[in-house]
Design an enzyme around this catalytic site. Structure first.
Site, PDB file in Angstrom:
ATOM      1  N   ALA A  65      48.807  31.581  37.027  1.00 41.82           N
ATOM      2  CA  ALA A  65      50.132  31.581  36.780  1.00 41.82           C
ATOM      3  C   ALA A  65      50.812  32.835  36.816  1.00 41.82           C
ATOM      4  O   ALA A  65      50.303  33.874  36.787  1.00 41.82           O
ATOM      5  CB  ALA A  65      50.473  30.953  35.539  1.00 41.82           C
ATOM      6  N   GLY A 109      45.392  29.836  36.517  1.00 37.72           N
ATOM      7  CA  GLY A 109      45.773  28.897  36.721  1.00 37.72           C
ATOM      8  C   GLY A 109      45.125  28.403  38.124  1.00 37.72           C
ATOM      9  O   GLY A 109      45.334  27.209  38.621  1.00 37.72           O
ATOM     10  N   GLU A 112      42.152  26.741  37.395  1.00 37.05           N
ATOM     11  CA  GLU A 112      42.338  25.287  37.210  1.00 37.05           C
ATOM     12  C   GLU A 112      42.848  24.463  38.391  1.00 37.05           C
ATOM     13  O   GLU A 112      42.634  23.336  38.580  1.00 37.05           O
ATOM     14  CB  GLU A 112      43.227  25.522  35.949  1.00 37.05           C
ATOM     15  CG  GLU A 112      42.930  26.201  34.835  1.00 37.05           C
ATOM     16  CD  GLU A 112      43.826  26.609  33.687  1.00 37.05           C
ATOM     17  OE1 GLU A 112      44.761  27.197  34.210  1.00 37.05           O
ATOM     18  OE2 GLU A 112      43.380  26.334  32.576  1.00 37.05           O
ATOM     19  N   GLU A 132      42.421  34.495  31.141  1.00 34.57           N
ATOM     20  CA  GLU A 132      43.645  34.581  30.234  1.00 34.57           C
ATOM     21  C   GLU A 132      43.670  35.197  28.807  1.00 34.57           C
ATOM     22  O   GLU A 132      44.476  35.879  28.562  1.00 34.57           O
ATOM     23  CB  GLU A 132      43.881  33.109  29.947  1.00 34.57           C
ATOM     24  CG  GLU A 132      44.674  32.234  31.187  1.00 34.57           C
ATOM     25  CD  GLU A 132      43.566  31.665  31.974  1.00 34.57           C
ATOM     26  OE1 GLU A 132      42.302  31.723  32.012  1.00 34.57           O
ATOM     27  OE2 GLU A 132      43.967  30.569  32.723  1.00 34.57           O
TER      28      GLU A 132
HETATM   29  C1  HXC Z   1      51.868  37.756  38.961  1.00 34.93           C
HETATM   30  C2  HXC Z   1      50.426  38.836  40.029  1.00 34.93           C
HETATM   31  C3  HXC Z   1      49.401  38.038  39.472  1.00 34.93           C
HETATM   32  C4  HXC Z   1      49.688  37.057  38.518  1.00 34.93           C
HETATM   33  C5  HXC Z   1      48.609  39.302  41.014  1.00 34.93           C
HETATM   34  N1  HXC Z   1      49.891  39.418  41.152  1.00 34.93           N
HETATM   35  N2  HXC Z   1      48.076  38.308  40.029  1.00 34.93           N
HETATM   36  N3  HXC Z   1      51.628  38.579  39.898  1.00 34.93           N
HETATM   37  N4  HXC Z   1      51.174  36.789  38.229  1.00 34.93           N
HETATM   38  N5  HXC Z   1      48.870  36.437  38.205  1.00 34.93           N
HETATM   39  C6  HXC Z   1      50.537  40.533  42.005  1.00 34.93           C
HETATM   40  C7  HXC Z   1      50.336  42.077  41.381  1.00 34.93           C
HETATM   41  O1  HXC Z   1      51.193  42.146  40.207  1.00 34.93           O
HETATM   42  C8  HXC Z   1      50.582  42.701  42.447  1.00 34.93           C
HETATM   43  O2  HXC Z   1      52.028  42.879  42.696  1.00 34.93           O
HETATM   44  C9  HXC Z   1      49.855  41.990  43.647  1.00 34.93           C
HETATM   45  O3  HXC Z   1      49.907  40.600  42.981  1.00 34.93           O
HETATM   46  C10 HXC Z   1      48.534  42.471  44.002  1.00 34.93           C
HETATM   47  O4  HXC Z   1      47.981  42.731  42.844  1.00 34.93           O
HETATM   48  P1  HXC Z   1      46.952  43.863  42.527  1.00 34.93           P
HETATM   49  O5  HXC Z   1      46.618  43.588  41.124  1.00 34.93           O
HETATM   50  O6  HXC Z   1      47.604  44.976  42.894  1.00 34.93           O
HETATM   51  O7  HXC Z   1      45.750  43.728  43.094  1.00 34.93           O
HETATM   52  P2  HXC Z   1      44.109  44.058  43.083  1.00 34.93           P
HETATM   53  O8  HXC Z   1      44.302  45.383  42.459  1.00 34.93           O
HETATM   54  O9  HXC Z   1      43.450  43.573  44.299  1.00 34.93           O
HETATM   55  O10 HXC Z   1      43.685  42.960  41.638  1.00 34.93           O
HETATM   56  C11 HXC Z   1      43.520  41.474  42.014  1.00 34.93           C
HETATM   57  C12 HXC Z   1      43.427  40.743  40.647  1.00 34.93           C
HETATM   58  C13 HXC Z   1      44.564  41.235  39.681  1.00 34.93           C
HETATM   59  C14 HXC Z   1      42.095  41.226  40.309  1.00 34.93           C
HETATM   60  C15 HXC Z   1      43.455  39.348  41.160  1.00 34.93           C
HETATM   61  O11 HXC Z   1      45.901  41.028  40.552  1.00 34.93           O
HETATM   62  C16 HXC Z   1      44.489  40.494  38.549  1.00 34.93           C
HETATM   63  O12 HXC Z   1      44.061  40.773  37.542  1.00 34.93           O
HETATM   64  N6  HXC Z   1      45.673  39.323  38.498  1.00 34.93           N
HETATM   65  C17 HXC Z   1      45.805  38.676  37.333  1.00 34.93           C
HETATM   66  C18 HXC Z   1      44.847  37.679  37.189  1.00 34.93           C
HETATM   67  C19 HXC Z   1      45.145  36.693  35.849  1.00 34.93           C
HETATM   68  O13 HXC Z   1      45.065  37.275  34.895  1.00 34.93           O
HETATM   69  N7  HXC Z   1      45.405  35.468  36.112  1.00 34.93           N
HETATM   70  C20 HXC Z   1      45.696  34.719  35.074  1.00 34.93           C
HETATM   71  C21 HXC Z   1      46.988  34.398  34.739  1.00 34.93           C
HETATM   72  S1  HXC Z   1      47.424  33.605  33.241  1.00 34.93           S
HETATM   73  P3  HXC Z   1      52.843  44.242  43.109  1.00 34.93           P
HETATM   74  O14 HXC Z   1      54.244  43.864  43.111  1.00 34.93           O
HETATM   75  O15 HXC Z   1      52.318  45.240  42.015  1.00 34.93           O
HETATM   76  O16 HXC Z   1      52.385  44.817  44.312  1.00 34.93           O
HETATM   77  C22 HXC Z   1      47.424  31.971  33.930  1.00 34.93           C
HETATM   78  C23 HXC Z   1      47.516  31.071  32.786  1.00 34.93           C
HETATM   79  C24 HXC Z   1      47.746  29.268  33.350  1.00 34.93           C
HETATM   80  O17 HXC Z   1      47.016  31.615  34.902  1.00 34.93           O
HETATM   81  C25 HXC Z   1      48.264  28.483  32.775  1.00 34.93           C
HETATM   82  C26 HXC Z   1      48.672  27.280  33.334  1.00 34.93           C
HETATM   83  C27 HXC Z   1      50.217  26.611  33.232  1.00 34.93           C
END
Ligand code: HXC
Length: 258
Positions: A65, A109, A112, A132
């Site tokens: 998400a 998400g 999921e 998360e």
């Molecule tokens: C918003 C995101 C994002 C996310 C990545 N980006 N994941 N933006 N929400 N979930 C964006 C980054 O900010 C970045 O934007 C660009 O995508 C590239 O990501 P990087 O981090 O620079 O890439 P990399 O170093 O290759 O790392 C990849 C990654 C990392 C390991 C996947 O991005 C990451 O850890 N992302 C978050 C994963 C996460 O925590 N997901 C769970 C979310 S909570 P810019 O603008 O800086 O280039 C969730 C709850 C669900 O999902 C609930 C259901 C309703």
């Protein structure tokens, strides 16, 4: 005008949906989820489509998400709007088979969403995780429920508590994905698999999907009774007559979805 976050195509009788927010690794914001929900419902209602494939990019199926959008929410924001009700549940209501074709990250998400599909085909580059907890929250779209059902308690608990990722080989061993495919073949293979399914009787495929899903919603006794009743119902279809006649006559069946 809103951006096109979901590309909608058809390949024969297969509906193909490509998550398309590459700069944010397909982070799932409201617009994307609304577009995905609408596209899924349109394919489900389209008699020319027998199976749906959801895929992402080479780098990410979806990295979760949208964290930027969520970061300032209050309890009341999420509670009052039932945030995860917003098209996060639509996929669950789709009656036709839906395959997730996952390459790269399927996190939070994104994992999921993949698990809500009927099965997951994974590229060898796929990485699954529920990170998360590292953000100070827990999975909110079924991760704590579907992951243990798919991989068992030990692995699910470890993943949810540490946030570590599982690679494609581990995901296959653990039963999270049905098959691992070389990344360059993923989409072709997914379309091929979906084409096989789309060649079956659509109503019977829906009955099969409903029955397998019942295994996760009921006791064994109730599930077997449900299966038996649905098996009986197959004999009310023209496609059962056609399928069995074709076998006996040593020809290919032509299903009419009736
Ligand atoms: C918003 C995101 C994002 C996310 C990545 N980006 N994941 N933006 N929400 N979930 C964006 C980054 O900010 C970045 O934007 C660009 O995508 C590239 O990501 P990087 O981090 O620079 O890439 P990399 O170093 O290759 O790392 C990849 C990654 C990392 C390991 C996947 O991005 C990451 O850890 N992302 C978050 C994963 C996460 O925590 N997901 C769970 C979310 S909570 P810019 O603008 O800086 O280039 C969730 C709850 C669900 O999902 C609930 C259901 C309703």
């Amino acid at each position: 005008m809103s951006e096109n976050f979901v590309l909608v195509e058809t390949r024969g009788r297969v509906g193909l949906l490509t998550l398309n927010r590459p700069k944010a690794l397909n982070a799932l914001n409201d617009q994307l989820m609304d577009q995905l929900g609408a596209a899924l419902q349109a394919f489900d209602a389209n008699d020319d489509i027998g199976c749906i494939v959801i895929t992402g990019s080479e780098k990410a199926f979806a990295a979760g998400a949208d964290i930027g959008a969520m970061k300032d929410w209050s309890y009341m924001d999420v509670y009052r709007t039932e945030y995860i009700g917003r098209n996060w549940e639509t996929l669950r209501t789709i009656r036709k088979p839906v395959i997730a074709a996952v390459a790269g990250y399927a996190l939070g998400g994104g994992c999921e969403l993949a698990m809500m599909c009927d099965f997951i085909l994974a590229a060898d580059s796929a990485k699954f995780g529920q990170p998360e907890i590292k953000l100070g929250v827990i999975p909110g779209a079924g991760g704590t429920q579907r992951l243990p059902r798919a991989v068992g308690k030990a692995k699910a608990m470890e993943m949810v508590l540490t946030g570590r990722m599982m690679d494609a080989a581990e995901a296959e061993r653990a039963g999270l994905v049905s098959r691992v495919i070389p990344a360059e073949r993923l989409l072709d293979d997914a379309i091929e698999t979906a084409t096989v399914i789309a060649g079956m009787s659509i109503p019977v495929a829906i009955m099969a999907k409903e029955s397998v899903n019942r295994a996760f919603e009921s006791s064994l006794h109730e599930g077997i009774l449900f299966e038996r009743r649905v098996f009986h119902a197959c004999f009310a279809t023209e496609d059962q007559k056609e399928g069995m006649a074709a076998f006996v006559e040593k020809r290919k069946p032509v299903f009419k979805n009736k």
